[in-house]
Design an enzyme around this catalytic site. Structure first.
Site, PDB file in Angstrom:
ATOM      1  N   HIS A  26      90.366  54.638  63.858  1.00 54.11           N
ATOM      2  CA  HIS A  26      90.946  55.815  63.420  1.00 54.11           C
ATOM      3  C   HIS A  26      91.475  55.691  62.023  1.00 54.11           C
ATOM      4  CE1 HIS A  26      91.389  57.094  67.680  1.00 54.11           C
ATOM      5  NE2 HIS A  26      91.489  55.766  67.908  1.00 54.11           N
ATOM      6  N   HIS A  56      95.549  55.423  71.673  1.00 51.89           N
ATOM      7  CA  HIS A  56      96.374  54.143  72.011  1.00 51.89           C
ATOM      8  C   HIS A  56      97.656  54.304  71.418  1.00 51.89           C
ATOM      9  CE1 HIS A  56      92.202  53.039  72.849  1.00 51.89           C
ATOM     10  NE2 HIS A  56      92.674  51.921  73.299  1.00 51.89           N
TER      11      HIS A  56
END
Length: 271
Positions: A235, A193
């Protein structure tokens, strides 16, 4: 030969140290350490020289063991620095994961944070680009949209390949969504992303004429997309930073292989 043997036996009988009362003087006391000096030992029936390779092997082991211990006790500076940075990254990522679970401190904002992350997902961007390409009627617009579609496909393949190669897990045990499985974005490094948001924002800043407030909002959007992936626990911080860097280099690569209007028209007609 018989004369020499008889003389040696007579010499052994005349030696007083070979008598029974003096035999204890020829033997070392029990528990006494062996001397380190290589002096001459009294000959006896049980004395045998060590094998020729055993002494060399012991010397080699005595020389290697201290060096191995030094390597274990004194690791390199690069290893210490890497492990320290990795520990800081994991600690900071866990602290920023305030929406990682239902019991997290910001669990009520998890849905909104996930929605921000979805704006940087590959499936909506590819679908929206194809829809705009179908609706576009100008050659310049079709050229920009075709190159944007190429950049999005390149991003998905690059991120999926690097993730499969490294296979780094996230800071929390969170399962990927259905959209993540469709784009093969199942591991942590790099953040897909974040790379997509950086690439798209740089692409729009270079090829669209935008006002200054819109340009600022575009940069803030990319930053918020990367931050949202850390907040929901998918993440690490270094994953997002690496994603931003990869996204920028993907944009530079697309600029190098930029497709002209004629090439785009040929691809559209073939499609």
């Amino acid at each position: 030969m018989p004369a020499s043997q008889s003389r040696s036996r007579a010499r052994d009988r005349n030696n007083v140290l070979n008598r029974a009362e003096f035999l204890s003087l020829n033997q070392p006391p029990k528990g006494a350490p062996e001397p380190r000096s290589s002096g001459r030992k009294a000959p006896g029936p049980s004395t045998q020289p060590p094998p020729p390779g055993e002494g060399a092997r012991e010397r080699r082991q005595s020389q290697q063991l201290p060096e191995e211990d030094c390597m274990q006790l004194n690791p390199s500076f690069k290893g210490i620095a890497f492990n320290s940075l990795l520990a800081i990254d994991i600690c900071m990522s866990k602290r920023l994961g305030v929406c990682a679970g239902r019991a997290a401190s910001w669990a009520s904002a998890r849905s909104m944070v996930k929605l921000i992350g979805i704006t940087g997902h590959g499936i909506p961007w590819i679908g929206g680009t194809i829809l705009c390409l179908v609706k576009s009627s100008t050659l310049a617009g079709q050229e920009v949209l075709m190159n944007l579609l190429l950049a999005l496909l390149l991003d998905i393949m690059t991120v999926a390949g690097v993730q499969k190669l490294i296979k780094r897990r996230g800071p929390f045990e969170t399962s990927p969504s259905v959209l993540d499985y469709l784009t093969m974005d199942v591991y942590a490094f790099p953040a897909g992303h974040a790379s997509r948001a950086a690439m798209v924002s740089k692409f729009f800043l270079s090829h669209l004429v935008l006002a200054v407030p819109l340009r600022v909002l575009l940069v803030l959007w990319a930053f918020c997309v990367g931050l949202s992936r850390v907040m929901i626990g998918r993440h690490h911080i270094t994953d997002v930073i690496s994603g931003f860097i990869i996204g920028y280099f993907q944009f530079r690569l697309v600029e190098l292989v930029w497709m002209s209007s004629n090439t785009c028209q040929m691809l559209i007609s073939a499609w």
